[in-house]
Each structure stands twice: as structure tokens, then as C-alpha cells.
Design an enzyme around this catalytic site. Sequence first.
Site, PDB file in Angstrom:
ATOM      1  N   ASP A 128       9.457   2.811  -0.636  1.00 11.12           N
ATOM      2  CA  ASP A 128       8.450   3.494   0.171  1.00 11.12           C
ATOM      3  C   ASP A 128       8.693   3.151   1.632  1.00 11.12           C
ATOM      4  O   ASP A 128       8.335   2.078   2.113  1.00 11.12           O
ATOM      5  CB  ASP A 128       7.058   3.050  -0.278  1.00 11.12           C
ATOM      6  CG  ASP A 128       5.962   3.712   0.555  1.00 11.12           C
ATOM      7  OD1 ASP A 128       6.288   4.440   1.507  1.00 11.12           O
ATOM      8  OD2 ASP A 128       4.778   3.478   0.246  1.00 11.12           O
ATOM      9  N   TYR A 142       0.860  -1.181   0.000  1.00  6.02           N
ATOM     10  CA  TYR A 142       0.000   0.000   0.000  1.00  6.02           C
ATOM     11  C   TYR A 142       0.897   1.232   0.000  1.00  6.02           C
ATOM     12  O   TYR A 142       1.813   1.337   0.812  1.00  6.02           O
ATOM     13  CB  TYR A 142      -0.892   0.001   1.244  1.00  6.02           C
ATOM     14  CG  TYR A 142      -1.767   1.227   1.383  1.00  6.02           C
ATOM     15  CD1 TYR A 142      -2.882   1.414   0.568  1.00  6.02           C
ATOM     16  CD2 TYR A 142      -1.490   2.188   2.345  1.00  6.02           C
ATOM     17  CE1 TYR A 142      -3.691   2.538   0.703  1.00  6.02           C
ATOM     18  CE2 TYR A 142      -2.296   3.309   2.495  1.00  6.02           C
ATOM     19  CZ  TYR A 142      -3.394   3.475   1.674  1.00  6.02           C
ATOM     20  OH  TYR A 142      -4.203   4.577   1.808  1.00  6.02           O
ATOM     21  N   LYS A 146       4.877   9.369   8.618  1.00  8.54           N
ATOM     22  CA  LYS A 146       4.667   8.797   9.948  1.00  8.54           C
ATOM     23  C   LYS A 146       5.673   9.306  10.993  1.00  8.54           C
ATOM     24  O   LYS A 146       5.521  10.408  11.489  1.00  8.54           O
ATOM     25  CB  LYS A 146       4.623   7.271   9.869  1.00  8.54           C
ATOM     26  CG  LYS A 146       3.429   6.778   9.006  1.00  8.54           C
ATOM     27  CD  LYS A 146       3.210   5.305   9.123  1.00  8.54           C
ATOM     28  CE  LYS A 146       2.185   4.772   8.133  1.00  8.54           C
ATOM     29  NZ  LYS A 146       0.805   4.949   8.539  1.00  8.54           N
TER      30      LYS A 146
HETATM   31  N1  HOZ Z   1      -0.773   3.143   6.278  1.00 11.35           N
HETATM   32  C1  HOZ Z   1      -1.706   3.184   7.345  1.00 11.35           C
HETATM   33  C2  HOZ Z   1      -2.233   1.832   7.684  1.00 11.35           C
HETATM   34  N2  HOZ Z   1      -1.621   0.806   7.050  1.00 11.35           N
HETATM   35  C3  HOZ Z   1      -2.719   4.188   7.078  1.00 11.35           C
HETATM   36  C4  HOZ Z   1      -3.763   4.308   8.071  1.00 11.35           C
HETATM   37  C5  HOZ Z   1      -5.041   4.563   7.397  1.00 11.35           C
HETATM   38  O1  HOZ Z   1      -5.255   4.071   6.294  1.00 11.35           O
HETATM   39  O2  HOZ Z   1      -5.832   5.226   8.036  1.00 11.35           O
END
Ligand code: HOZ
Length: 427
Positions: free
Chosen positions: A238, A143, A266
Site C-alpha cells: 500500500d 491504515y 495522494k
Molecule cells: N491517510 C490519511 C491520514 N493518515 C487520511 C486522512 C484522513 O483520514 O482524513
Amino acid sequence: MTSHNQELFDESQKLIPGGVNSPVRAFKSVGGTPLFFKRGQGAYVWDADDKRYIDYVNSWGPMIVGHCHPEVVKAVQDAAAEGLGFGAPTASELEIAETLCKILPSLEMVRLVSSGTEATMTAIRLARGFTGRSRIIKFEGCYHGHSDGLLVKAGSGALTFGQPSSSGVPAEIAGLTTVLDYNDVAGLEKTFAEIGNEIACVIVEPVAGNMNLILPKREFLDAMRNLCTKHGAVLILDEVMSGFRVGLQGAHGHFGIKPDLITLGKVMGGGLPAAAFGGRRDIMQCLAPLGAVYQAGTLSGNPVAVAAGLTTLKLVQAPGFYERLTKIAKDMTEGISASAKKHGIPFSAQSIGSMFGLYFSEKAPSSYAEVMASDKEAFNRFFHAMLGEGVYLAPSAFEAGFVSAAHSDEDIAVTIAAADRVFAAWK
Ligand code: HOZ
């Protein structure tokens, strides 16, 4: 007595789609009512019913020094008192750029943005502008935020709801994204052999944390590096999640792999909206106002977010910081695994730095297919039982977990004991 969490959720659903501002918060895959948090301190968060939890979500990664660390809070207060934002350059932006480039030698230049999505979206545009090519490669279950071309077979919330490819993404855009299997060297080689001269970039989570935690194979990392170099494609690591989490120099420092570009977010925002991308000078010089690739943002480099990030980046450089996080993450995963084994439950767990994965499968998965084969219902049951024990894990079987410097040895022992009670009652 009605739960305040439930009341808030009922009301929120009337005004906010699904009652949440980011889908993965909705407890859809684990079921039940999302917790509404009112306070965080150190390793703990309190929900709307005043129940306390040991927090292993840590705002999905940023809170590496724990909630409301006094130095971070003070830095934020001091910065806010000087001005909430200017939309103009500040000395603190230079300071955080210097800090990032010093910690991460792969950054020759860096640009600040406000979210991981912005960082990855712009890194892709930059790779396309630099190479003059359109196609990109990503990996199933990774992701990289929610820009159009990256919401193809994505992980995190998208995976949670069984819709890894988003509606609303034009086929023409999705068609430029080639999706391969994580850790599959043969697939990479075949694709580069077929369309290598059309590929602008490969984007990858060098430690995958959005389909639970998946570690990269050495040969996979090397193949990406070598094939990108050979075919003139840009390698984008990433590190929005793994950056300052796997270790001070992120996953690429840990594994010794040289990226062309990296994306960060983050931890580097200390809990506030700050993110960045950067890397090779010749590529970064293609960005406006130097070059023709456009990117902008009113909130980019916001002084309050930068203050939180700078202070967090100072704290993580304390001697022994990552050694301790690595140890407690390992202690916890080993403790929970030993308990599951004692009770005859098919379970495995692993950690790297301050990130960990818990899997209801005999062995830790190394691909998206293996993650999907794990027992999701068992995870959901475990998740709710741990909530009952006062332990907050990510509300999805497809997310990595995080320890922070605020977790004491006692917190880890309490968590292992909680898991042991849950497994003892598992039948
Ligand atoms: N990358 C975060 C969770 N894998 C994002 C949190 C979200 O999507 O709110």
C-alpha cells in the site's frame, strides 16, 4: 474577539458529525479547535482568522509540489474548460496509465479509482478472486482506508480516537483479517506455517505513515516477499502515502522489493481525488470486464483529477527533485532533534524521502507498541506550541509529516528556530 475557526466549528457541529468530514481533522487527540483553512499557496496555508502557517500536513501528503503550483492549477483549469467528466474513456487516462507504468516497472497494468480506500479495497477483492482464498494479513497500526475488513487494529484517525477497530464491521468479516505486529518476522512465519494455504494476501504500508512514521526492517520486507511467493499469496504494498513520497519509485523502489500489487493515491492525484491500483498482468486480468472480479466508479479517471495528477507526476520527475526533498526533511528532523537534546527533552526524529516522523521518546520506534509507549501528552503540547509559532503539523501523534518542494531552506530554518523556542520554554 471570537475566532472564525471557532465560529465555523460551532456551526459545523450542528450539521456535520463532529464538525468534520474526516475524523482525523477534528483535533480530538490534540484537543482544541480544528483550523478551518481558506487558502494555500506554496508552503503556506491560511486559516479562517487569516493566520499563516508553514504547512507540514500538505493535505495529508498530496501537495508535494506545494499548494496551488501554477502548472497544476493551469492544467486543472484547462481540463475543466473541456468538460468536468464524461464517465467514458479519455486520452488523458491512457497518458497517466503510461506515465505510472513507466515510472513504476512493477505496474504491468493499472486501474484508476478515486480514493486510496477504493484502491486498497479493490486490491484485496482482486487478491481474493485471483487466489480463491478469503483470509488476509495486515499489521497493527497500518491504515489502508476505511473498508470493513481493513478497519481492524488500524492506524490514522482510527488510532487517534482509541478505536482502532471500528464498530459496524461484522465479526464474520473482521474474522477474516489476521493482524500481526509490524516488523515481526517470527509472527509472519508462524502464521504462514499455520494457515498459509488460506491466505489470499498480505497488505502492508512498506513505510508505515499512519502510526507516525515507522521504517520497515529489511528482513521484514524479505520475509513478506518470500512467504507470499512460497504460499501463493498476493503481496500488496500500500503506497497510497509512500508512493512518490519516499522517492520517485516509492518505498518498493527505495528498498528494492517486488510487489504483486501496489496501491497509489495522494500525490498521483495532485490534490484532487485520483488513486490507482495495479501490478502483475495475470492478476489484473481478473478484473471486470476481462475477468470476474468487479470494480467500477462514475468518477474513476475523472479528467480534471487526472490533469492535476499528470502535471504533478511531470513535476516530480525534474532532476534533483527528490534529492532536495530528502535533504530538507533530514535537515529539519536533525535540527529539531538537536534542539531537543540541547534542552534535555526525550525526543527523536527521522525521515525518509519527503516523509518525516517526530517522537517524544528516546529513540525512533520500530513497532506499534513502541509508538504507543511514546509521550502523547508531550506531543500534544508541542503541537499547540508550534501552531502558536505558525507551524502546522499533523494534529495527531500518529501521523507522518511531509515536506514539499515549496518549502524553502528559510522555511526549514524558521521551523527549527520555532521548535527551539518551544523547547527552551518546555519546563
Ligand atoms: N491517510 C490519511 C491520514 N493518515 C487520511 C486522512 C484522513 O483520514 O482524513
